[in-house]
Design an enzyme around this catalytic site. Sequence first.
Site, PDB file in Angstrom:
ATOM      1  N   GLY A  10      -0.459   6.429   0.167  1.00 27.06           N
ATOM      2  CA  GLY A  10      -0.543   7.844  -0.198  1.00 27.06           C
ATOM      3  C   GLY A  10      -1.462   8.624   0.712  1.00 27.06           C
ATOM      4  O   GLY A  10      -2.295   9.421   0.261  1.00 27.06           O
ATOM      5  N   ALA A  11      -1.314   8.435   2.012  1.00 30.63           N
ATOM      6  CA  ALA A  11      -2.272   8.959   2.990  1.00 30.63           C
ATOM      7  C   ALA A  11      -2.348  10.478   3.047  1.00 30.63           C
ATOM      8  O   ALA A  11      -3.328  11.028   3.555  1.00 30.63           O
ATOM      9  CB  ALA A  11      -1.939   8.412   4.382  1.00 30.63           C
ATOM     10  N   GLY A  13      -2.504  12.433   0.443  1.00 34.15           N
ATOM     11  CA  GLY A  13      -3.142  12.945  -0.763  1.00 34.15           C
ATOM     12  C   GLY A  13      -4.480  13.611  -0.492  1.00 34.15           C
ATOM     13  O   GLY A  13      -5.120  13.389   0.533  1.00 34.15           O
ATOM     14  N   ILE A  15      -7.474  13.232  -1.938  1.00 33.89           N
ATOM     15  CA  ILE A  15      -8.568  12.274  -1.791  1.00 33.89           C
ATOM     16  C   ILE A  15      -8.362  11.415  -0.551  1.00 33.89           C
ATOM     17  O   ILE A  15      -9.296  11.167   0.224  1.00 33.89           O
ATOM     18  CB  ILE A  15      -8.690  11.388  -3.046  1.00 33.89           C
ATOM     19  CG1 ILE A  15      -9.092  12.231  -4.258  1.00 33.89           C
ATOM     20  CG2 ILE A  15      -9.699  10.258  -2.828  1.00 33.89           C
ATOM     21  CD1 ILE A  15      -9.059  11.471  -5.582  1.00 33.89           C
ATOM     22  N   ARG A  36       5.433   9.469   2.681  1.00 34.73           N
ATOM     23  CA  ARG A  36       6.782   9.397   2.102  1.00 34.73           C
ATOM     24  C   ARG A  36       7.889   9.871   3.033  1.00 34.73           C
ATOM     25  O   ARG A  36       9.071   9.652   2.760  1.00 34.73           O
ATOM     26  CB  ARG A  36       6.825  10.205   0.804  1.00 34.73           C
ATOM     27  CG  ARG A  36       6.123   9.515  -0.354  1.00 34.73           C
ATOM     28  CD  ARG A  36       6.269  10.298  -1.623  1.00 34.73           C
ATOM     29  NE  ARG A  36       5.599  11.590  -1.538  1.00 34.73           N
ATOM     30  CZ  ARG A  36       5.724  12.546  -2.447  1.00 34.73           C
ATOM     31  NH1 ARG A  36       6.523  12.380  -3.478  1.00 34.73           N
ATOM     32  NH2 ARG A  36       5.077  13.695  -2.307  1.00 34.73           N
ATOM     33  N   LYS A 172      -2.162   5.860 -15.572  1.00 32.80           N
ATOM     34  CA  LYS A 172      -3.399   5.454 -14.901  1.00 32.80           C
ATOM     35  C   LYS A 172      -4.001   4.212 -15.545  1.00 32.80           C
ATOM     36  O   LYS A 172      -4.440   3.279 -14.849  1.00 32.80           O
ATOM     37  CB  LYS A 172      -4.419   6.602 -14.912  1.00 32.80           C
ATOM     38  CG  LYS A 172      -3.942   7.887 -14.264  1.00 32.80           C
ATOM     39  CD  LYS A 172      -3.418   7.686 -12.860  1.00 32.80           C
ATOM     40  CE  LYS A 172      -4.485   7.322 -11.863  1.00 32.80           C
ATOM     41  NZ  LYS A 172      -3.973   7.323 -10.466  1.00 32.80           N
ATOM     42  N   SER A 217      -6.397  19.836  -9.416  1.00 32.68           N
ATOM     43  CA  SER A 217      -7.789  20.113  -9.767  1.00 32.68           C
ATOM     44  C   SER A 217      -8.335  21.320  -9.015  1.00 32.68           C
ATOM     45  O   SER A 217      -9.002  22.188  -9.595  1.00 32.68           O
ATOM     46  CB  SER A 217      -8.663  18.883  -9.524  1.00 32.68           C
ATOM     47  OG  SER A 217      -8.539  18.434  -8.196  1.00 32.68           O
TER      48      SER A 217
END
Length: 344
Positions: A10-11, A13, A15, A36, A172, A217
Site C-alpha cells: 500500500g505504498a 497510502g 501513512i 494497485r 482491523k 482523517s
Amino acid sequence: MSKPTVFISGATGFIAQHIIKQLLDSKTYKVVGSVRSAAKAEKLESDFGNHPDLSLVTVEDLSKLDAFDSVFKEHGASFDYIFHTASPVVFTITDFQNEMITPAVNGTKNIFEATVKYAPNVKKFVQTSSSAALRNPEASTDPSVNVTEKSWNTLGLEESTKDYIKAYFYSKGTAEKISWELHEKLGAKFELTVINPVYVFGPQAFDSSVSNHLNFSCEVINSIVHSKFNTPLSNSVKGNFIDVRDVARAHVEALTSDKLSGQRLILSENIFSSELIANIINEKFPQLNGKIAKPSPISNEEISKHLANIDNHVTKGLLSFEFRDLTTIVVDTVSQILNVEAKK
C-alpha cells in the site's frame, strides 16, 4: 555492504508515503513498495524524484488469497523487513464484506504467508492496524471504558456486514488477530510488531497529494479550513489524535529497536474535537479568522467526558521520542493546504 531492503504494501497510502520518505531520507534502506496500478506507480515515482533506492511492484487486488505470491516469489529473497500498511479505509462503499472486510483479512493472511514461504531473510514484520482493533464503536464514546495495548474489539462478522463503521472496526481487529495467530501457527522466524494509531493527522508527504478532499482523517482539518463563518460547526467529530510523521517514525523505529518486537503499540498523543481545531486555525491564521467557523470555547476536560480513555503509557515508554501536539499538527497541515491553494 548493500542496504537492507524494506517491502511496504500500500505504498501510495497517507501513512505509507511518510514511512517511505523517512526510510529513504535515512539513506540506510532500499524500499520496494506495492501499488494497485501503473498510474499510481508513475505518480509515486515522480513524487520521490525517481529515487534510485525506491522500486515499485503492482498488487492489484488484496482480496485474492495469492495477491502477493508472485511478487514474493520473484523478490522475497531480497527482503529484510516487511511493512504491511495496505488496507481499505473508504467509507463510501456499500458492500462492506467484499470492499472492506475481505481485502483487509485476505491481504493480511496472504502477505504473512508469503513472507514465511518466500522471504527467508525477513527479520521483522510490522503491521499497521488501528485503534479500531482495540474496542467496539460504541465504546469509543464511553468514558468508563479504559483502552490499553491488551484491549480488543469483540465484534462478530454478521453484525459487521451491515454497517460501515462496524465493518471497519471488524476488519482491523480480525486482520490483526490473523497476524498474531499465523506468527505462532507457522513458527515464523521473524519478529512481529503491530502499530495501532488513532486519528492520524498531519501534512501530506507531498504537495501534489493536496486536493479538494483529503484522506479520511485529514479531511477533518481540511473541511474546517473551507468552512463558512455563518455555518454551524459539527461537534460530533472528536477523538484521539496522532501525527502521521510520528506514526511513520514508530514504524521505522520498530526495525531497529528490539524493545518493540512482539508488541502492540497504541499511537495517541491526546484528544481533539472539531472545535479545538477551529480555535487553533482562527488563532494561528489571521487571514482565515472571521471567514471560517468560529466555535465556542471548549476544554479537553469537557471533550473527555464523551470519549473512552486511551491509556498508552506502555507504548510511550517503549518509544524513544515524544509525539507532536495538536497545535503543531494543525499549523503544519493548514500551512500546506494554503500554500498549495495559493500556487493554484
